[in-house]
Design a protein around this motif. Structure first.
Motif, PDB file in Angstrom:
ATOM      1  N   UNK A  59     -36.229  47.857  14.642  1.00 14.56           N
ATOM      2  CA  UNK A  59     -34.802  47.814  14.968  1.00 14.56           C
ATOM      3  C   UNK A  59     -33.922  48.001  13.727  1.00 14.56           C
ATOM      4  N   UNK A  60     -34.093  47.205  12.657  1.00 15.58           N
ATOM      5  CA  UNK A  60     -33.260  47.427  11.470  1.00 15.58           C
ATOM      6  C   UNK A  60     -33.565  48.757  10.782  1.00 15.58           C
ATOM      7  N   UNK A  61     -34.843  49.195  10.820  1.00 21.69           N
ATOM      8  CA  UNK A  61     -35.193  50.479  10.203  1.00 21.69           C
ATOM      9  C   UNK A  61     -34.482  51.624  10.920  1.00 21.69           C
ATOM     10  N   UNK A  62     -34.428  51.552  12.237  1.00 24.09           N
ATOM     11  CA  UNK A  62     -33.736  52.584  13.005  1.00 24.09           C
ATOM     12  C   UNK A  62     -32.244  52.571  12.721  1.00 24.09           C
ATOM     13  N   UNK A  63     -31.657  51.383  12.605  1.00 18.73           N
ATOM     14  CA  UNK A  63     -30.228  51.285  12.311  1.00 18.73           C
ATOM     15  C   UNK A  63     -29.912  51.871  10.935  1.00 18.73           C
ATOM     16  N   UNK A  64     -30.746  51.550   9.935  1.00 21.48           N
ATOM     17  CA  UNK A  64     -30.541  52.097   8.595  1.00 21.48           C
ATOM     18  C   UNK A  64     -30.664  53.612   8.618  1.00 21.48           C
ATOM     19  N   UNK A  65     -31.641  54.124   9.361  1.00 23.24           N
ATOM     20  CA  UNK A  65     -31.819  55.579   9.460  1.00 23.24           C
ATOM     21  C   UNK A  65     -30.592  56.247  10.071  1.00 23.24           C
ATOM     22  N   UNK A  66     -30.052  55.651  11.130  1.00 27.20           N
ATOM     23  CA  UNK A  66     -28.858  56.209  11.776  1.00 27.20           C
ATOM     24  C   UNK A  66     -27.668  56.190  10.822  1.00 27.20           C
ATOM     25  N   UNK A  67     -27.503  55.098  10.087  1.00 33.05           N
ATOM     26  CA  UNK A  67     -26.400  55.003   9.125  1.00 33.05           C
ATOM     27  C   UNK A  67     -26.536  56.049   8.020  1.00 33.05           C
ATOM     28  N   UNK A  68     -27.759  56.255   7.528  1.00 27.85           N
ATOM     29  CA  UNK A  68     -27.969  57.251   6.470  1.00 27.85           C
ATOM     30  C   UNK A  68     -27.701  58.667   6.966  1.00 27.85           C
ATOM     31  N   UNK A  70     -16.218  60.545 -13.287  1.00 33.05           N
ATOM     32  CA  UNK A  70     -16.017  61.048 -11.916  1.00 33.05           C
ATOM     33  C   UNK A  70     -17.315  61.606 -11.335  1.00 33.05           C
ATOM     34  N   UNK A  71     -18.410  60.903 -11.605  1.00 30.45           N
ATOM     35  CA  UNK A  71     -19.717  61.278 -11.073  1.00 30.45           C
ATOM     36  C   UNK A  71     -20.056  60.320  -9.938  1.00 30.45           C
ATOM     37  N   UNK A  72     -19.737  60.720  -8.705  1.00 35.15           N
ATOM     38  CA  UNK A  72     -19.928  59.836  -7.561  1.00 35.15           C
ATOM     39  C   UNK A  72     -21.376  59.442  -7.350  1.00 35.15           C
ATOM     40  N   UNK A  73     -22.285  60.397  -7.436  1.00 30.30           N
ATOM     41  CA  UNK A  73     -23.708  60.094  -7.262  1.00 30.30           C
ATOM     42  C   UNK A  73     -24.206  59.175  -8.375  1.00 30.30           C
ATOM     43  N   UNK A  74     -23.667  59.374  -9.580  1.00 31.73           N
ATOM     44  CA  UNK A  74     -24.039  58.512 -10.696  1.00 31.73           C
ATOM     45  C   UNK A  74     -23.540  57.090 -10.520  1.00 31.73           C
ATOM     46  N   UNK A  75     -22.418  56.912  -9.821  1.00 32.60           N
ATOM     47  CA  UNK A  75     -21.903  55.569  -9.533  1.00 32.60           C
ATOM     48  C   UNK A  75     -22.784  54.880  -8.500  1.00 32.60           C
ATOM     49  N   UNK A 111     -16.718  66.203  -0.836  1.00 31.67           N
ATOM     50  CA  UNK A 111     -16.081  65.725  -2.069  1.00 31.67           C
ATOM     51  C   UNK A 111     -17.083  64.785  -2.731  1.00 31.67           C
ATOM     52  N   UNK A 112     -18.008  65.366  -3.481  1.00 32.64           N
ATOM     53  CA  UNK A 112     -19.152  64.619  -3.992  1.00 32.64           C
ATOM     54  C   UNK A 112     -18.747  63.520  -4.966  1.00 32.64           C
ATOM     55  N   UNK A 113     -17.652  63.731  -5.721  1.00 37.17           N
ATOM     56  CA  UNK A 113     -17.289  62.721  -6.706  1.00 37.17           C
ATOM     57  C   UNK A 113     -16.671  61.475  -6.071  1.00 37.17           C
ATOM     58  N   UNK A 114     -16.295  61.575  -4.778  1.00 39.40           N
ATOM     59  CA  UNK A 114     -15.780  60.414  -4.044  1.00 39.40           C
ATOM     60  C   UNK A 114     -16.836  59.874  -3.080  1.00 39.40           C
ATOM     61  N   UNK A 115     -17.443  60.743  -2.315  1.00 41.20           N
ATOM     62  CA  UNK A 115     -18.443  60.334  -1.332  1.00 41.20           C
ATOM     63  C   UNK A 115     -19.670  61.232  -1.430  1.00 41.20           C
ATOM     64  N   UNK A 116     -20.599  60.926  -2.336  1.00 35.92           N
ATOM     65  CA  UNK A 116     -21.840  61.706  -2.418  1.00 35.92           C
ATOM     66  C   UNK A 116     -22.741  61.389  -1.231  1.00 35.92           C
ATOM     67  N   UNK A 117     -23.551  62.334  -0.838  1.00 33.09           N
ATOM     68  CA  UNK A 117     -24.479  62.119   0.265  1.00 33.09           C
ATOM     69  C   UNK A 117     -25.695  61.332  -0.216  1.00 33.09           C
ATOM     70  N   UNK A 118     -26.438  60.722   0.711  1.00 32.62           N
ATOM     71  CA  UNK A 118     -27.654  60.003   0.311  1.00 32.62           C
ATOM     72  C   UNK A 118     -28.647  60.877  -0.440  1.00 32.62           C
ATOM     73  N   UNK A 119     -28.756  62.147  -0.051  1.00 38.33           N
ATOM     74  CA  UNK A 119     -29.684  63.028  -0.754  1.00 38.33           C
ATOM     75  C   UNK A 119     -29.217  63.290  -2.184  1.00 38.33           C
ATOM     76  N   UNK A 120     -27.911  63.408  -2.385  1.00 34.68           N
ATOM     77  CA  UNK A 120     -27.382  63.579  -3.742  1.00 34.68           C
ATOM     78  C   UNK A 120     -27.624  62.331  -4.587  1.00 34.68           C
ATOM     79  N   UNK A 121     -27.475  61.162  -3.986  1.00 32.33           N
ATOM     80  CA  UNK A 121     -27.736  59.913  -4.707  1.00 32.33           C
ATOM     81  C   UNK A 121     -29.217  59.820  -5.074  1.00 32.33           C
ATOM     82  N   UNK A 122     -30.096  60.207  -4.121  1.00 33.62           N
ATOM     83  CA  UNK A 122     -31.535  60.176  -4.394  1.00 33.62           C
ATOM     84  C   UNK A 122     -31.895  61.142  -5.511  1.00 33.62           C
ATOM     85  N   UNK A 123     -31.291  62.324  -5.506  1.00 27.72           N
ATOM     86  CA  UNK A 123     -31.553  63.293  -6.572  1.00 27.72           C
ATOM     87  C   UNK A 123     -31.054  62.776  -7.917  1.00 27.72           C
TER      88      UNK A 123
END
Length: 251
Positions: A10-19, A214-219, A31-43
């Motif tokens: 249940x929590x794993x599915x919720x986290x997956x949906x949120x991601x 201004x590196x959103x993924x870095x933040x 707008x990556x410097x404000x809202x980077x995607x999860x894949x950008x953060x992982x990279x």
């Protein structure tokens, strides 16, 4: 077994949906410097793995563990003292409560003025934010022992030492672990705040530096690590609780 599996899914599915929602929203806004995607953060985590895992993460862990250790030592000590002395209770309890009414964000710069950018300015913030739940929960646990059992032990010739170790300590342990669970999560917040306001290394310090660039993924990358540290510490406390409280009946 099925119930345990469902409680994990249940929590794993919720986290997956949120991601997935976050990924779609980030790509739509673009707008990556404000809202980077999860894949950008992982990279970014992979790109900065050397400096994050071998420089800043150890610095933050040192602050967290030192602050927690001091909180446990002083918290348990003062809780025992207040439990055994009404004078100590009246003297310390109002001060302990008052310490939580002052915003930590306001005290952190003061600690930097006192201790500089050394380890102890950050430990002081972590200690202050984690001290309260450990002390209060342990104190309440010591006072939660049943009076009729205490009277029974006294009639059987038990000393104050016997009552403390055989009645009050077992009664206080579940409360202590409850306070410790809260403290370990707060310790991550305290360390991050302290490093954000004044440090030379640490995940909070690195996040602030990335914000200035201004590196959103870095933040977000060190924030993800901070979250994982908090989760890991919480799970370690749960494991320790299960090992040391095997006598306690759980549903």
């Amino acid at each position: 077994m099925i119930q345990k599996r469902n409680s994990f899914l249940a929590p794993a599915l919720l986290v997956f949906i949120l991601l997935v929602t976050w990924e779609i929203a980030a790509r739509f806004i673009a707008i990556a410097f404000i809202l980077p995607s999860p894949t950008q953060v992982a990279m970014k985590l992979w790109e900065l793995k050397a400096i994050l895992f071998f420089v800043h993460l150890p610095a933050t862990l040192l602050v967290i563990l030192t602050g927690l250790l001091l909180s446990i030592i002083f918290g348990i000590g003062i809780a025992i003292w207040m439990n055994g002395s009404k004078i100590a209770e009246k003297a310390f309890y109002p001060i302990i409560i008052s310490s939580q009414t002052i915003p930590i964000i306001a005290l952190a710069p003061i600690f930097v003025l006192w201790f500089g950018y050394s380890l102890w300015s950050k430990v002081a913030v972590t200690l202050l934010i984690t001290f309260f739940p450990i002390t209060v929960n342990t104190y309440d646990g010591l006072r939660s022992s049943r009076q009729e059992i205490k009277e029974l032990l006294l009639t059987m010739g038990a000393s104050k030492r016997d009552i403390f170790f055989k009645l009050q300590v077992p009664s206080a342990l579940p409360h202590f672990y409850s306070g410790l669970k809260v403290a370990v999560t707060l310790s991550v917040i305290g360390a991050a705040i302290a490093e954000w306001l004044g440090a030379q290394a640490g995940l909070g310090f690195f996040s602030r530096r990335m914000m200035n660039q201004f590196d959103g993924a870095g933040v977000f990358a060190p924030i993800v690590l901070l979250s994982l540290v908090g989760i890991a510490l919480f799970l370690m406390v749960i494991a320790l609780e299960k090992i040391t409280l095997k006598w306690r009946k759980t549903k």
